[in-house]
Enzyme design. Structure first.
Site, PDB file in Angstrom:
ATOM      1  N   GLU A  25     -11.771  -4.006  -8.145  1.00 21.67           N
ATOM      2  CA  GLU A  25     -11.171  -4.066  -9.471  1.00 21.67           C
ATOM      3  C   GLU A  25     -11.470  -5.420 -10.131  1.00 21.67           C
ATOM      4  OE1 GLU A  25      -6.781  -4.377  -9.425  1.00 21.67           O
ATOM      5  OE2 GLU A  25      -6.979  -4.522  -7.243  1.00 21.67           O
ATOM      6  N   LYS A 159       2.755  -4.278  -2.379  1.00 19.06           N
ATOM      7  CA  LYS A 159       3.588  -5.473  -2.512  1.00 19.06           C
ATOM      8  C   LYS A 159       5.037  -5.163  -2.142  1.00 19.06           C
ATOM      9  CE  LYS A 159       0.773  -7.402  -6.246  1.00 19.06           C
ATOM     10  NZ  LYS A 159      -0.188  -6.294  -6.392  1.00 19.06           N
TER      11      LYS A 159
END
Length: 306
Positions: A25, A159
């Protein structure tokens, strides 16, 4: 109508030669570190893919085209140009139509990877179900896209600002395989473990390659998720981070922070509390995950390009 794809010379040559390619990305270039550290980190991540035995293809958006592999000039341009928008899957058709620059997230990168014929994508951490989602319905588009795009996603879990238990439940409900590579637990980004056991552990890269192909041969339309924890020496203690997150969530609610802004708010709180250690750990997990993705893509190509 077809979406224009522009391949860098390195990526085009790799595809022609049947070499393994790993998509990356570009959001980590434009929405993380400041220049020039963001450009340097992008190069380190690409070099890690090469060290693993594959060719990197960082995905970007520019002038109505999807760039499959950024050149050195492109990396500098994306790293130094202010205001480049973050482009998720819902934003992709509009940004392409307008013809401007855009930095891809996990969700939009896997779309681009599948369009480009790339089977592997690497990200430090995926999105997931946010804490309090039973009230807010805040679920990352990454998870939705995993049900639609046939790409093997290599990551360090998600996360720990997220509800990782619900994230795992979502993946199970939507039949997205989750395999921990050479570990037992589902990792939490720069924390080695989330405290949750992974549904499967695989230690052999060729076995993993066969499992990925089996998933698609069985008619499954979506992604195959492979997790690999960060190196212990680069990790942050999970208990330390959890207490910071709990306090930051309360502050966010008091200040009315929600939606896309909540992730940045919580990550900044963790960075302040760890006195910058989490930022260094962030870069380390980007690099380590990319190297493992390069190794797994190379093993997959060895097994299935014959």
């Amino acid at each position: 109508m077809t979406i224009p794809l522009v391949y860098s010379e390195e990526v085009a040559e790799a595809i022609t030669a049947g070499q393994p390619v790993v998509a990356l990305e570009s959001n980590v270039i434009t929405h993380g570190l400041d220049y020039p550290e963001n450009a340097e980190t992008a190069r380190r991540v690409e070099d890690a893919v090469r060290a693993g035995g594959s060719v990197p293809a960082t995905i970007g958006i520019d002038r109505g085209r999807i760039l499959v592999g950024l050149t050195e000039t492109d990396i500098e341009r994306f790293a130094s140009t202010p205001g480049i928008p973050k482009v998720s899957s819902r934003d992709l058709p509009i940004v392409l139509a307008r013809g401007g620059m855009g930095a891809t997230t996990v969700a939009s990168s896997v779309i681009a990877a599948e369009l480009a014929g790339l089977k592997f994508f690497s990200s430090a951490g995926i999105g997931g179900v946010h804490r309090g989602a039973e009230r807010t319905m805040d679920v990352s588009s990454d998870l939705i896209q995993f049900t639609r795009s046939k790409v093997a996603v290599v990551c360090a879990g998600a996360k720990n600002i997220l509800d990782l238990g619900l994230t795992m439940e979502f993946l199970e409900t939507h039949c997205v395989p989750v395999v921990a590579y050479r570990s037992d637990d589902f990792p939490a980004f720069y924390c080695v473990s989330s405290g949750l056991r992974s549904p499967h552990r695989v230690d052999d890269p060729l076995e993993l390659a066969r499992a990925i192909e089996n998933h698609w041969a069985l008619g499954s339309p979506g992604s195959f998720l492979v997790t690999t924890p960060t190196k212990p020496g680069d990790a942050i203690d999970g208990a330390e981070v959890e207490s910071v997150i709990a306090e930051a969530i309360e502050r966010a609610e008091q200040k009315g922070v929600s939606g896309q802004a909540i992730t940045k708010f919580l990550m900044r709180a963790v960075d302040r509390a760890t006195e910058g250690r989490s930022a260094k750990a962030n870069v380390a997990v980007l690099v380590s995950t990319a190297e493992v993705a390069g190794e797994l893509a190379a093993a997959h190509a060895k097994e299935f390009s014959r």
